[in-house]
Design an enzyme around this catalytic site. Structure first.
Site, PDB file in Angstrom:
ATOM      1  N   TRP A   1     -20.862  13.260 -34.905  1.00 59.56           N
ATOM      2  CA  TRP A   1     -19.930  13.685 -33.873  1.00 59.56           C
ATOM      3  C   TRP A   1     -20.371  15.027 -33.325  1.00 59.56           C
ATOM      4  O   TRP A   1     -20.260  16.043 -34.002  1.00 59.56           O
ATOM      5  CB  TRP A   1     -18.512  13.797 -34.431  1.00 59.56           C
ATOM      6  CG  TRP A   1     -17.827  12.493 -34.699  1.00 59.56           C
ATOM      7  CD1 TRP A   1     -17.446  11.990 -35.905  1.00 59.56           C
ATOM      8  CD2 TRP A   1     -17.444  11.519 -33.734  1.00 59.56           C
ATOM      9  NE1 TRP A   1     -16.857  10.762 -35.755  1.00 59.56           N
ATOM     10  CE2 TRP A   1     -16.842  10.447 -34.426  1.00 59.56           C
ATOM     11  CE3 TRP A   1     -17.559  11.443 -32.341  1.00 59.56           C
ATOM     12  CZ2 TRP A   1     -16.351   9.320 -33.785  1.00 59.56           C
ATOM     13  CZ3 TRP A   1     -17.063  10.325 -31.698  1.00 59.56           C
ATOM     14  CH2 TRP A   1     -16.477   9.280 -32.416  1.00 59.56           C
TER      15      TRP A   1
ATOM     16  N   ARG B   1      -7.500   4.394 -25.114  1.00 57.97           N
ATOM     17  CA  ARG B   1      -6.442   4.643 -26.101  1.00 57.97           C
ATOM     18  C   ARG B   1      -5.676   5.903 -25.714  1.00 57.97           C
ATOM     19  O   ARG B   1      -6.313   6.938 -25.512  1.00 57.97           O
ATOM     20  CB  ARG B   1      -7.042   4.790 -27.505  1.00 57.97           C
ATOM     21  CG  ARG B   1      -7.795   3.527 -27.932  1.00 57.97           C
ATOM     22  CD  ARG B   1      -8.170   3.532 -29.403  1.00 57.97           C
ATOM     23  NE  ARG B   1      -9.108   4.554 -29.765  1.00 57.97           N
ATOM     24  CZ  ARG B   1     -10.434   4.454 -29.614  1.00 57.97           C
ATOM     25  NH1 ARG B   1     -10.971   3.407 -29.040  1.00 57.97           N
ATOM     26  NH2 ARG B   1     -11.220   5.422 -30.007  1.00 57.97           N
TER      27      ARG B   1
ATOM     28  N   GLU C   1       1.297   3.788   2.024  1.00 57.46           N
ATOM     29  CA  GLU C   1       2.035   4.117   3.234  1.00 57.46           C
ATOM     30  C   GLU C   1       3.311   3.287   3.350  1.00 57.46           C
ATOM     31  O   GLU C   1       4.378   3.795   3.724  1.00 57.46           O
ATOM     32  CB  GLU C   1       1.158   3.879   4.473  1.00 57.46           C
ATOM     33  CG  GLU C   1      -0.149   4.645   4.479  1.00 57.46           C
ATOM     34  CD  GLU C   1      -1.300   3.841   3.902  1.00 57.46           C
ATOM     35  OE1 GLU C   1      -2.394   3.884   4.487  1.00 57.46           O
ATOM     36  OE2 GLU C   1      -1.106   3.151   2.869  1.00 57.46           O
TER      37      GLU C   1
ATOM     38  N   LEU D   1     -14.786   1.258 -27.917  1.00 59.00           N
ATOM     39  CA  LEU D   1     -14.982   1.274 -26.465  1.00 59.00           C
ATOM     40  C   LEU D   1     -13.722   0.871 -25.697  1.00 59.00           C
ATOM     41  O   LEU D   1     -13.805   0.247 -24.641  1.00 59.00           O
ATOM     42  CB  LEU D   1     -16.154   0.359 -26.062  1.00 59.00           C
ATOM     43  CG  LEU D   1     -17.509   0.685 -26.694  1.00 59.00           C
ATOM     44  CD1 LEU D   1     -18.544  -0.337 -26.253  1.00 59.00           C
ATOM     45  CD2 LEU D   1     -17.961   2.092 -26.342  1.00 59.00           C
TER      46      LEU D   1
ATOM     47  N   THR E   1     -26.319   2.144 -29.739  1.00 60.45           N
ATOM     48  CA  THR E   1     -25.050   2.842 -29.936  1.00 60.45           C
ATOM     49  C   THR E   1     -24.099   1.998 -30.773  1.00 60.45           C
ATOM     50  O   THR E   1     -23.385   2.515 -31.642  1.00 60.45           O
ATOM     51  CB  THR E   1     -24.408   3.176 -28.578  1.00 60.45           C
ATOM     52  OG1 THR E   1     -25.254   4.094 -27.876  1.00 60.45           O
ATOM     53  CG2 THR E   1     -23.031   3.783 -28.748  1.00 60.45           C
TER      54      THR E   1
ATOM     55  N   HIS F   1       0.833  -1.193   0.000  1.00 59.15           N
ATOM     56  CA  HIS F   1       0.000   0.000   0.000  1.00 59.15           C
ATOM     57  C   HIS F   1       0.874   1.252   0.000  1.00 59.15           C
ATOM     58  O   HIS F   1       2.094   1.187   0.200  1.00 59.15           O
ATOM     59  CB  HIS F   1      -0.940  -0.013   1.199  1.00 59.15           C
ATOM     60  CG  HIS F   1      -2.043  -1.016   1.073  1.00 59.15           C
ATOM     61  ND1 HIS F   1      -3.099  -1.085   1.946  1.00 59.15           N
ATOM     62  CD2 HIS F   1      -2.251  -1.998   0.159  1.00 59.15           C
ATOM     63  CE1 HIS F   1      -3.918  -2.060   1.579  1.00 59.15           C
ATOM     64  NE2 HIS F   1      -3.423  -2.629   0.508  1.00 59.15           N
TER      65      HIS F   1
ATOM     66  N   ASP G   1     -23.004   3.785 -34.152  1.00 64.14           N
ATOM     67  CA  ASP G   1     -21.649   4.340 -34.122  1.00 64.14           C
ATOM     68  C   ASP G   1     -20.542   3.307 -34.297  1.00 64.14           C
ATOM     69  O   ASP G   1     -19.424   3.670 -34.638  1.00 64.14           O
ATOM     70  CB  ASP G   1     -21.419   5.079 -32.797  1.00 64.14           C
ATOM     71  CG  ASP G   1     -22.332   6.280 -32.632  1.00 64.14           C
ATOM     72  OD1 ASP G   1     -22.716   6.869 -33.658  1.00 64.14           O
ATOM     73  OD2 ASP G   1     -22.653   6.624 -31.481  1.00 64.14           O
TER      74      ASP G   1
ATOM     75  N   GLY H   1     -26.694   5.711 -25.443  1.00 66.75           N
ATOM     76  CA  GLY H   1     -27.489   6.705 -26.143  1.00 66.75           C
ATOM     77  C   GLY H   1     -28.642   7.244 -25.321  1.00 66.75           C
ATOM     78  O   GLY H   1     -28.757   6.959 -24.114  1.00 66.75           O
TER      79      GLY H   1
END
Length: 351
Positions: free
Chosen positions: A156, A193, A40, A190, A182, A38, A186, A280
């Protein structure tokens, strides 16, 4: 420091830590991935013997239980830290405050800052624990007058700078969620990048009310760092056979539409703690109507699209209640403006 681990620590929250003496940084660290030391512990390791009598600043309350790694409170006490400033308490109701109490019992001075930035870093983690379902972040983009396109079809609405920012936004979530519409209109990838590697693979999730989605979609293609796409389906199991081994099917209910509450439960059972929805108008409206949205990021593009065929940002489902939202972040990307908000009721507040 905590932000450097964002998107990689799931299902743990991102945490950063800095050890300071008389205004000088002695060591710093952040939580990289689940199972790794962790924040710490990393900071104290770099500090060495200089930690005795120093102050530790940590974005999240140190844990006080043994998990995949030892309790951080033990490491802080053993190092001889004199004071600790905690950005936010652990949002887990069963854990919150235990770490602070342990440190105080050991004679360490502890201050809890309740810092907005620190609270924001654990917002998704806290909501997922308390609501026992994935944290849901809804992203929408619309014109000044509230439309997404002048007519049905691909369009777009936002600029390239905004689209790049959204791809980066995906990094902080376990999965990205869209509706079948969608994917048809389109055909998005997904994906994050440029690619962002992490120990727990990302997921792409599609809500499909009917088996009418073409199999050749880019979101169904295998991608490095991604598990197979999940399809949350309604209807008879035999109707989705055309997708073969391309996706992982999850049959939520028999009669359309997909029951979104049950769908989120199914995702939680598969280890998904946070979702970025880029769906959408119909899926967005259903999520909002169901009170399932924990954060809303509304991108406004400087154009007007109203007309007889214009597509509204939210479908008129008849079930969208009059709700208030509290805007806590505003950012500009090129000519577009991002307004980020959470329900004004505070039901999704991590503190």
């Amino acid at each position: 420091m905590a932000e450097r681990g964002l998107g990689s620590t799931s299902p743990n929250p991102p945490v950063g830590a800095v050890v300071v003496r008389e205004g000088r940084t002695l060591g710093e660290g952040f939580h990289h991935v689940r199972g790794a030391p962790h924040a710490e512990v990393e900071a104290l390791r770099l500090t060495g013997d200089g930690a005795r009598g120093a102050t530790l600043y940590v974005s999240l309350e140190p844990c006080d239980r043994q998990g995949l790694t030892p309790a951080c409170t033990q490491a802080v006490i053993a190092a001889g830290i004199a004071a600790v400033t905690v950005g936010a308490l652990d949002p887990n109701p069963q854990m919150g405050g235990a770490g602070v109490a342990r440190l105080r019992d050991a004679g360490i001075a502890v201050e809890v800052a309740h810092d907005p930035a620190a609270l924001g870093l654990v917002e998704a983690f806290g909501v997922a624990i308390r609501r026992k379902r994935p944290y849901l972040h809804l992203k929408l983009a619309a014109s000044l007058d509230g439309y997404v396109a002048p007519e049905a079809g691909p369009y777009w609405i936002s600029g390239e700078a905004t689209r790049a920012a959204v791809r980066r936004m995906r990094i902080a979530h376990d999965a990205v969620l869209v509706g079948a519409g969608t994917l048809v209109i389109d055909d998005p990838q997904l994906t994050v990048r440029p690619p962002h590697a992490r120990r727990v693979p990302y997921r792409r999730v599609v809500v499909a009310d009917r088996p009418t989605l073409p199999a050749q979609r880019r979101a169904f293609a295998r991608a490095p760092g991604y598990d197979p796409t999940l399809v949350l389906a309604a209807g008879p199991r035999g109707g989705y056979g055309q997708w073969g081994g391309l996706v992982e099917m999850v049959y939520v209910n028999e009669t359309p539409p997909v029951d979104l509450v049950r769908a989120l439960d199914a995702l939680a059972n598969r280890g998904i703690r946070s979702l970025l929805c880029e769906g959408g108008p119909r899926l967005a409206a259903r999520l909002l109507a169901g009170g399932l949205v924990d954060r809303l990021s509304w991108i406004v593009a400087p154009r007007l699209l109203a007309g007889p065929t214009a597509v509204p940002a939210l479908a008129r489902t008849g079930g969208l209640a009059d709700t208030s939202w509290s805007i806590d972040h505003v950012e500009r990307f090129g000519d577009d403006v991002l307004l980020s908000a959470r329900p004004a009721s505070g039901a999704c507040s991590p503190d």
